[in-house]
Scaffold this active site. Sequence first.
Site, PDB file in Angstrom:
ATOM      1  N   ARG A 309      25.302  28.736  40.226  1.00 59.72           N
ATOM      2  CA  ARG A 309      24.254  28.035  39.455  1.00 59.72           C
ATOM      3  C   ARG A 309      22.924  28.226  40.179  1.00 59.72           C
ATOM      4  O   ARG A 309      22.505  27.385  40.979  1.00 59.72           O
ATOM      5  CB  ARG A 309      24.591  26.547  39.342  1.00 59.72           C
ATOM      6  N   ARG A 346      24.399  33.353  37.676  1.00 58.51           N
ATOM      7  CA  ARG A 346      23.840  32.939  36.398  1.00 58.51           C
ATOM      8  C   ARG A 346      22.330  32.793  36.555  1.00 58.51           C
ATOM      9  O   ARG A 346      21.864  32.178  37.522  1.00 58.51           O
ATOM     10  CB  ARG A 346      24.441  31.598  35.969  1.00 58.51           C
ATOM     11  N   GLU A 449      28.346  28.672  25.189  1.00 55.58           N
ATOM     12  CA  GLU A 449      28.241  27.221  25.339  1.00 55.58           C
ATOM     13  C   GLU A 449      27.506  26.561  24.175  1.00 55.58           C
ATOM     14  O   GLU A 449      27.301  25.358  24.161  1.00 55.58           O
ATOM     15  CB  GLU A 449      27.627  26.825  26.688  1.00 55.58           C
ATOM     16  N   ARG A 483      25.825  14.996  27.202  1.00 55.71           N
ATOM     17  CA  ARG A 483      26.817  14.903  28.277  1.00 55.71           C
ATOM     18  C   ARG A 483      26.396  13.953  29.393  1.00 55.71           C
ATOM     19  O   ARG A 483      27.212  13.571  30.232  1.00 55.71           O
ATOM     20  CB  ARG A 483      27.127  16.305  28.841  1.00 55.71           C
ATOM     21  N   CYS A 520      34.203  28.522  32.836  1.00 55.12           N
ATOM     22  CA  CYS A 520      33.597  28.012  34.072  1.00 55.12           C
ATOM     23  C   CYS A 520      33.130  26.571  33.927  1.00 55.12           C
ATOM     24  O   CYS A 520      32.517  26.019  34.829  1.00 55.12           O
ATOM     25  CB  CYS A 520      32.446  28.902  34.524  1.00 55.12           C
TER      26      CYS A 520
HETATM   27  C1  PEP Z   1      28.918  24.530  31.203  1.00 59.88           C
HETATM   28  O1  PEP Z   1      28.059  24.183  30.396  1.00 59.88           O
HETATM   29  O2  PEP Z   1      30.142  24.387  31.013  1.00 59.88           O
HETATM   30  C2  PEP Z   1      28.522  25.149  32.484  1.00 59.88           C
HETATM   31  C3  PEP Z   1      29.411  25.651  33.305  1.00 59.88           C
HETATM   32  O3  PEP Z   1      27.193  25.144  32.798  1.00 59.88           O
HETATM   33  P1  PEP Z   1      26.445  23.853  33.373  1.00 59.88           P
HETATM   34  O4  PEP Z   1      27.473  22.788  33.609  1.00 59.88           O
HETATM   35  O5  PEP Z   1      25.731  24.251  34.604  1.00 59.88           O
HETATM   36  O6  PEP Z   1      25.519  23.512  32.246  1.00 59.88           O
HETATM   37 MG    MG Z   2      26.051  24.865  30.689  1.00 59.45          MG
END
Ligand code: PEP
Ligand code: MG
Length: 590
Positions: A309, A346, A449, A483, A520
Site C-alpha cells: 500500500r 499498488r 474493487e 466501510r 488482497c
Molecule cells: C481492498 O479494498 O480490499 C484493498 C485491499 O484495498 P484497501 O483496503 O487499501 O482499500
Molecule cells: Mg481498496
Amino acid sequence: MSFQVFGIPVSRGVAIGRAVLVASSRVDVAHYFVAAAEVETEFARLLKARDAVTQELQDLKTDLPPDAPHELDALLDVHLLLLNDEALVDAARQWIQERHYNAEWALSAQLEVLARQFDEMEDEYLRERKADLEQVVERVLSALAHAQDKGAPGAAAVVARDFAGEDPLLLVAADIAPADMIQFKRSVFQGFITDIGGKTSHTAIVARSMDIPAVVGTREASRLIRQDDWVIIDGDAGTVIVNPSPIVLEEYRFRQRQSELERARLARLRHTPAITLDGQRIELHANIELPGDTGPALEAGATGVGLFRSEFLFMNRNGELPSEDEQFEAYRAAVEAMRGMPVTIRTVDVGADKPLDRMSVNELRHEHVLNPSMGLRAIRWSLAEPSMFRQQLRAIYRASAFGHVKLLLPMVAHLSEIRQVQEAIRRVKQQLDDAGQAYGLVELGVMVEVPAAALMLPLLLRHVDFISIGTNDLIQYTLAIDRADEAVAHLYDPWHPAVLHLLASSISQARAAGKGVSVCGEMAGDALFTDLLLGMGLNCFSMHPSQIPSVKQRVLRADTQRLAAAIPKILESEEPGRTALEVLAQQRLH
Ligand code: PEP
Ligand code: MG
C-alpha cells in the site's frame, strides 16, 4: 466498578493493560518511556516549557494595547491560572515518575484526566474552561517541541529500551487517523480501542497489520473509560471489559496464554509449502505498508508481496510528497528484501478514509469532502496529478531492475483509466531509456474493487496481466456501505450473495483468460473464508503476515476439488453464510 463496552472486533487476541486515553487531535504527541535515570531531567524539561509559556503569556498581557477589550486581559489571567495550577504540570510529574512517560505524554495524559473533570462540572462557565485548558496545554506542547533537541525522540512511536513498563498499555481514542496509526507500528501500545470505525476501515487494517488486539466502533469507549483504568480487550468478541474482577482477569490471562501457545504451534508451519491435499500449490502473499514490513512477511513464510500500500509512504509529511528517489529507495528496499519473489506495488490510493495528512475519518466526513469514498480517490487522484503519478511510475520501474515487480492500479472502473496509465508508462519508459536507467519487465494489474470492474472484467482482462480483488472496497461499493462507518457495520457482509457472485465470476473469468488472480482484501486473511475462496478456484491469497499461518493451516487440510463441488449450492442459497459453513465443513470431513 466493572463494566463492558461493545464494539467491532477487528484484530484478534486478548490484551490486558492500563488505558491510555488520547484525544484524537493529540494522537501524534510523542509517546515514549524515559529511562529511570532521566526521570528528573524529563520533569525539568516540562517545568522549563511551563515557565517559557508563563513568560509568553505575561509578555502578551504586558503588550496588550490600551484599547484592547478587557475580556482579553481576563482570558490571559485564566490561562496563567490554569497553567500554574498544581493539577496540571505538578500532577503530570506523577506520570513521569511512576510510569516513566515522556513529558509530552505525561502532560496530555493529565489533560485527559482534567478534561473529564471539566466535562462533569455542573456550572456551564466552568465547563467551558476546558477549551482554555486545551489551549494552554497546546502551548506547552509546542514549547516542548521547540526546545526538543534535534536528536531526541520526537515521533509517536519511540520506546526507550531500558524501561520495560510493568503494565502493558492500551490506547483509547475517539478515532485515530491511518496516518497516525502507522506511527504506532513500533509503539508502546499493545492494543487499541476507538469509538469510530468498521471492520475494514484503514485504522482497523493497520491494527491488524500490527497484530495486536483491537476493538473499534465502540461509540463511547473514550468517554466511559478513564485514564489508567485496567482494561481487557477481547479482540475476538469485540468486547472491552473495564476494571475487571480478579476472576475475570484470571480467565482472560488463561486465554492469552492459550492463544500464545496456538501461535507458537502455527509458527512451525513457516517452512511448509502451502499445498492442498489434492496437490494444488497456493501462493500466500503479504500485504505491507512500509518496506520494513517485509521482515515479518518473510518470517511468516510469505512467498511474495501481494499488496504494497504505497500511500503510506505519502503520509505524515506535512503536505510534502516523497520524491522519486525517496520512493525508489523504499520500493527497492522491499524488492531486494523479497529476494526475487514478486512484489506487487499498488500506486498511491489516497482519498476516502486515507487522507494525506492526519485528518481523522470524522473530520474528513464532516468538514472536507462531500463523499470521499466516491470522490477523487486512488487511480482517479493519480490521473488528476500527472506529474506526481509519473514520478511514482518512474520510481517503481527503476526498482524493477532489482527484482520481480508487479504494478497494481487501485479502484479502476473505466477502460480509459487503463489506457491513460499505459500511455503514462510508455512515456516513463522512454524517459528512463533516454536517461540510460535500467528497468525490468513489470506486469500490469488492476484491482477489482468497484462492481463496474467486476461486471466488465472480460474487457479489462484483455488489457492487463493480472487482477487483484480488493474485497474491502468491493463489499463497500456493492452493498453501498461505508466501510469506516460503525453505524452501518452490521450490514457490511462478505457473505452477501451479490458479493459472492462477483467474487466467483471474477476468479473464474480471470482463470479462464489465463490471467493471474489474487484476493488482497481482508477476506483473504480470514481463515473463515479460505475454503470458500479455494473452492472458487483462487490460488493466490494476500494478507497481513500474521494471518499467513492460520490460512496456511486451512490450505494444508483442503481438497480444492471437493470444495469446488460445494460452491454452486452456496451461490444458490438464500443464506450463503450458513450454507457455506455446513457444506464446506462436510467437504472437509469426507
Ligand atoms: C481492498 O479494498 O480490499 C484493498 C485491499 O484495498 P484497501 O483496503 O487499501 O482499500
Ligand atoms: Mg481498496
